[in-house]
Design a protein around this motif. Structure first.
Motif, PDB file in Angstrom:
ATOM      1  N   ILE A 110      -8.639  -5.073   4.759  1.00 40.21           N
ATOM      2  CA  ILE A 110      -8.204  -6.144   3.859  1.00 40.21           C
ATOM      3  C   ILE A 110      -9.115  -7.349   4.078  1.00 40.21           C
ATOM      4  N   GLU A 118      -9.717  -4.726  -1.088  1.00 31.89           N
ATOM      5  CA  GLU A 118      -9.245  -3.658  -0.203  1.00 31.89           C
ATOM      6  C   GLU A 118     -10.237  -2.492  -0.241  1.00 31.89           C
ATOM      7  N   ILE A 168       0.853  -1.188   0.000  1.00 30.47           N
ATOM      8  CA  ILE A 168       0.000   0.000   0.000  1.00 30.47           C
ATOM      9  C   ILE A 168       0.887   1.235   0.000  1.00 30.47           C
ATOM     10  N   CYS A 193       1.574  -4.870   2.791  1.00 30.97           N
ATOM     11  CA  CYS A 193       0.277  -5.231   3.352  1.00 30.97           C
ATOM     12  C   CYS A 193       0.264  -6.671   3.840  1.00 30.97           C
TER      13      CYS A 193
END
Length: 601
Positions: free
Chosen positions: A548, A595, A536, A577
């Protein structure tokens, strides 16, 4: 006269090269792999819908030929295209009556005396296919139709395999490597298979022969941001030199993974094969080795004036069983080798599953003296094997100090090492395994068992002396015509340079999308054959919280250990992430993470 516009020509070219690629990848695991024998050439030509004669094969594979690449293969296909009309024309010259038939005797004489002479049994097999009425007449039209039909079926089978195999479809005409052919890299004198690369030093030029590429411009342009720096070579060398080094991944209390990092020195530019794999322990013949399925990777960075100036060159993205591999060319110089494990399979155990049982480490003999138990000696043998980084069966002061730094944070000084030399078994100023046992027994006699448990647990063992929170590994470096040297640098947890390399690899190799509702937040996703990693990037001036959701994944495990979680990314920063691996590598797996933005402030 009919004319084709440029788009139709391009479509034809794309179709042709798709067929080439489908046939090639039906035999080889990458379009960077070279054809290394006449038999392999015959096989790929057949799967491309050709039926090459021995004369055809000899024409392209002469006594001096050692290999052919994908471009060579495409050129041969262009020259050897035979249509049904072409074949019919040959037979019609023999059909003097023009009735569509030739006598068996005519065909048999032709096939057994001219060109690539066939046996009588082979000719009979042809007759059985083409003489439908069994009237001693060869129906050459039917034979041509069957021959072309069989060729088309081979083509279709190759195309269907390519379309159904997501791993093969990700390859772009050789610009992105997949798994190489299986090859042994344990011998110093035998070179590996033709080299394949991910990406390499931007200063290294692409080495090809002087003829123009036979690939269409659309194919050559794919992934141009990486392919300009790739060096793909296939030369056979007289001698290869090998260096290897050991290490281990260790789980820290906070769940992060630490490991030694290494420095590689190449005296001259060389073709190189790098590999890393979990290492089995010889002392565990009757015990399980759960760490053998832990994923590993090796990131290679060109050393700069400072670590921050180091440049990511490549990483081991192909796999052969437990071994992760990179093949390519590196220039003379100094490099950092950074071992990596995703944390999907090496992770802290749930405390509910931790046994409260504990084995004994020491016991008193009949004479009242303290001694090490058999189980503890076996564990110490494994620990000795793990910290014997160069594998010479001895512990140098430097190797022993890596253990001391892990346990106490302090190094053993030269003076103390000299005392060890006077009291414990040593050879060439290095500690033998027997000396290591004697040193541990002295510490047990002078201290208490808590110190021994600190040693055991620091090395990843539980109270049953099972290795559950560590993964020993081995790194192999194979170089052409020059001896590489590799040295351990330091033990690092959450290393900044490794994180830098990991993030760079995801942004270079991954696909990017904007987070819905936040144009300044980007999600990069690297989809390798064996691992998915996401990053990210928050370009905004506000902290963002991203949710997530992995619930739509199939047969996947996340390094986060959760199906749904949230991650906070500070303003103007980027953050890894998660990493995702298949739970069962023998089954299909799919990554469909969602996401969403939770907050921005």
């Amino acid at each position: 006269m009919s004319y084709l516009d440029s788009s139709e020509v391009a479509d034809e070219e794309e179709t042709f090269y798709l067929q080439c690629r489908a046939a090639f990848l039906s035999v080889f695991r990458s379009s960077l792999t070279n054809i290394s024998s006449k038999k392999e050439l015959c096989r790929v030509l057949q799967l491309a819908g050709r039926n090459p004669s021995q004369a055809t094969l000899d024409k392209y594979w002469n006594p001096g030929t050692t290999h052919m690449n994908f471009d060579d293969f495409c050129e041969i296909l262009k020259r050897e295209w035979k249509t049904e009309n072409d074949l019919m024309g040959i037979f019609k010259k023999l059909d003097t009556n023009g009735n569509g038939y030739i006598t068996h005797s005519q065909v048999e004489k032709l096939l057994t005396t001219a060109g690539d002479k066939m046996t009588h049994e082979e000719v009979k097999a042809i007759f059985s296919l083409s003489d439908i009425n069994r009237d001693d007449k060869f129906n050459y039209a039917e034979f041509c139709r069957q021959l072309v039909s069989t060729a088309e079926k081979c083509q279709m089978a190759s195309l269907e395999k390519l379309q159904s195999d997501a791993k093969l479809k990700r390859q772009n005409f050789g610009s992105h490597p997949d798994s190489p052919p299986k090859a042994s890299v344990t011998s110093e004198s035998s070179p590996p298979q033709p080299l394949e690369t991910t990406w390499s030093d931007p200063e290294i030029t692409l080495r090809k022969d002087s003829r123009p590429s036979s690939r269409p411009s659309s194919a050559r342009s794919r992934r141009s941001s990486l392919s300009h720096s790739v060096t793909a070579t296939s030369s056979i060398s007289k001698q290869w030199y090998r260096s290897c080094v050991r290490g281990s991944f260790f789980l820290e209390e906070d769940g992060t993974i630490s490991s030694l990092q290494y420095q590689l020195h190449l005296p001259q530019t060389s073709n190189v094969t790098l590999s890393i794999q979990p290492m089995s322990l010889d002392q565990r013949a009757d015990k399980s080795s759960p760490w053998m399925n832990v994923d590993t990777a090796l990131f290679v960075m060109l050393a700069g004036d400072t670590e921050e100036d180091s440049t990511l060159l490549c990483f081991t993205s192909t796999k052969d069983k437990e071994k992760y591999i990179w093949r390519g060319q590196l220039k003379a110089g100094m490099y950092y080798l950074l071992p990596f494990s995703s944390g999907c399979r090496l992770k802290k155990m749930n405390r509910k599953n931790i046994s409260s049982r504990s084995v004994e480490l020491v016991y008193k003999t009949d004479t009242g003296r303290l001694d090490l138990t058999r189980d503890f000696r076996e564990a110490l043998s494994e620990i000795f094997y793990m910290i014997d980084l160069d594998g010479n069966g001895l512990l140098s002061l430097e190797e022993y100090n890596f253990l001391e730094l892990m346990i106490s944070g302090e190094e053993c000084k030269m003076g103390t090492w000299a005392i060890c030399k006077d009291n414990f078994d040593m050879r060439e100023n290095q500690l033998t395994k027997q000396g290591f046992m004697e040193l541990t027994l002295m510490e047990a006699t002078d201290g208490d068992t808590d110190d021994l448990w600190t040693l055991v647990e620091t090395m990843g063992y539980n109270r049953m002396l099972e290795l559950v929170e560590a993964c020993p590994f081995q790194i192999d470096i194979l170089c052409e015509s020059t001896q590489p040297s590799v040295q351990p640098l330091r033990l690092d947890s959450g290393s900044k340079i490794l994180n830098q390399a990991l993030q760079k690899s995801i942004t270079l190799e991954g696909a990017v999308k904007q987070l819905k509702g936040q144009d300044n937040v980007l999600i990069y996703t690297y989809r390798g054959e064996h691992r998915v990693s996401s990053l990210i990037v928050n370009k905004s001036n506000q902290k963002v919280t991203v949710r997530i959701n992995n619930k739509h994944n199939s047969n996947c495990c996340s390094s986060r250990g959760l199906n749904v979680f949230a991650i906070e990314v500070p303003a103007r920063t980027k953050m890894v992430c998660q990493h995702v691996l298949p739970i069962n590598e023998k089954q299909d797996w799919s990554y469909s993470c969602v996401e969403t933005l939770l907050s921005s402030k």
